[in-house]
Design an enzyme around this catalytic site. Structure first.
Site, PDB file in Angstrom:
ATOM      1  N   ARG A 208       0.863  -1.015  -0.020  1.00  0.00           N
ATOM      2  CA  ARG A 208       0.013  -0.051   0.017  1.00  0.00           C
ATOM      3  C   ARG A 208       0.919   1.154   0.100  1.00  0.00           C
ATOM      4  NH1 ARG A 208      -3.430  -2.880  -1.572  1.00  0.00           N
ATOM      5  NH2 ARG A 208      -5.246  -3.465  -0.961  1.00  0.00           N
ATOM      6  N   GLU A 237      -2.721   7.670  -4.965  1.00  0.00           N
ATOM      7  CA  GLU A 237      -3.215   7.023  -6.285  1.00  0.00           C
ATOM      8  C   GLU A 237      -4.478   7.275  -6.218  1.00  0.00           C
ATOM      9  OE1 GLU A 237      -3.495   2.233  -5.756  1.00  0.00           O
ATOM     10  OE2 GLU A 237      -1.258   3.039  -5.685  1.00  0.00           O
ATOM     11  N   HIS A 254       0.320   0.159  -9.858  1.00  0.00           N
ATOM     12  CA  HIS A 254      -0.348  -0.684  -9.007  1.00  0.00           C
ATOM     13  C   HIS A 254      -0.889  -2.126  -9.657  1.00  0.00           C
ATOM     14  CE1 HIS A 254      -2.805  -0.973  -5.092  1.00  0.00           C
ATOM     15  NE2 HIS A 254      -2.619  -2.048  -5.387  1.00  0.00           N
TER      16      HIS A 254
END
Length: 374
Positions: A208, A237, A254
């Site tokens: 994360r 993000e 990601h």
């Protein structure tokens, strides 16, 4: 049954669409209005499932195809009797192979061998433990740090985070995002940690974004600190710091866990939970969804790091994903567009390596490749 699904989840019509009313939406923009008359909600990490979304809805079942659950308000779901299921471990292989690919790329570029480095793994759940296993099989020394697990299992050679900071050449993070409690992970890599790190260390974050304070990281890099950085996740993000992107060695959108195989495992776990919960007696095998091998190669040499790097690039070239993020990061919606239109990346098991079976080439199987006998 009325089922609302993130449009970027594969196989949903094949699995759920025969006897149900299917509604597909862009996951980041699913609203309370969308779910008001829905029985089943299936999402990814971009959808925040909480009171604001579900109040006054008819939802009975929430599933997320992700291994992480910090986008789900589980306390709210439990309080109101909404059944929740997720997919722990579904993306472990994909993330481990992403990290391995990044390490091999850096080793080739900078002229070192992984077996000469010490790799500190922070978070030793599904992903961290598999990474440790594969690195160990390849002869790489690892240090393991996971305080919550260390309390439950005292028999492993656990190390403190401070030990990893001082001794590990490479730090790779595989923790959930936890803001409070005994072991918070939010900004666990802050300015103090970054300044304490010796120069020329490698940082990899695929869990994360807020686990690493992105502003602090940018500050130390701008001030000349020599660190090699691989970021697949970003603190803000789908927006991200373009100045920080310019400093990192590998930046991606990601997608570390984005393989056909991981996506298939994720939706199959949710489908099986759905069938069990609603007493639906259907059987669909994972093998019927997963595509078969895509490459066949013959290998006659011993498996060393140079050959492994070549085999990995046959399946996945991490540099391409880095190029794509740098090209589209400055475009409005570019981050999400990359993820939405992401190429059908495969796992190493899709590469069938034809070789002679002996103790040396057993390593290929241990690393996740599909090995066939010559």
């Amino acid at each position: 049954m009325r089922i609302l699904v993130d449009k970027n989840i594969p196989y949903v019509y094949k699995l759920f669409g025969v006897d149900n009313k299917m509604i597909v939406c862009e996951g980041r923009f699913i609203s309370a209005k969308d779910v008001r008359d829905v029985d089943v909600l299936i999402v990814r990490s971009v959808t925040k499932v909480n009171q604001a979304l579900l109040d006054d809805s008819a939802i009975k079942f929430v599933g997320t195809v992700t291994a992480g659950v910090d986008h789900i308000d589980q306390n709210y779901l439990k309080k109101y009797g909404v059944n929740f299921f997720y997919a722990p471990g579904n993306n472990a292989v994909a993330v481990v192979e992403y990290v391995f690919s990044a390490l091999l790329w850096l080793a080739q570029r900078d002229g070192f061998f992984l077996r000469d480095k010490i790799i500190g793994i922070v978070g030793v759940g599904h992903i961290g433990s598999l990474l440790h296993e594969r690195l160990h099989n390849f002869g790489v020394h690892t240090l393991l740090c996971d305080p919550p697990l260390a309390q439950k299992n005292i028999n492993k050679p656990w190390r403190s985070f401070a030990t990893l900071i001082s001794e590990a050449d490479i730090l790779t993070f595989h923790t959930p995002l936890i803001y409070k409690g005994d072991y918070p992970t939010w900004h666990m890599v802050d300015i103090d940690v970054l300044e304490a790190l010796p120069s020329n260390r490698i940082l990899i974050n695929t869990c994360r974004g807020p686990v690493i304070d992105n502003n602090a990281l940018l500050k130390v890099l701008e001030n000349g600190k020599k660190l090699n950085v691989v970021l697949d996740v970003w603190e803000t993000e789908p927006e991200l710091s373009l100045p920080l992107l310019s400093y990192v060695d590998i930046g991606t959108a990601h997608i570390a866990g984005y393989t056909i195989e991981s996506k298939t495992r994720g939706i199959m776990k949710i489908y099986n939970a759905y069938c069990n919960f609603f007493n639906i007696f259907k059987t669909i095998k994972l093998s019927t969804l997963n595509p078969s091998s895509i490459y066949y190669l013959q290998v006659h040499n011993e498996i060393d790091e140079i050959l492994l790097c070549k085999l990995v690039k046959c399946v996945y070239d991490i540099q391409y994903d880095d190029i794509m993020l740098r090209r589209f990061a400055c475009v409005s919606g570019g981050f999400d567009k990359i993820r939405k239109c992401y190429l059908d990346r495969r796992e190493w098991s899709s590469l069938c390596v034809e070789t002679y079976v002996d103790s040396k080439n057993e390593m290929l199987t241990q690393l996740g490749f599909n090995v066939c006998c010559l």
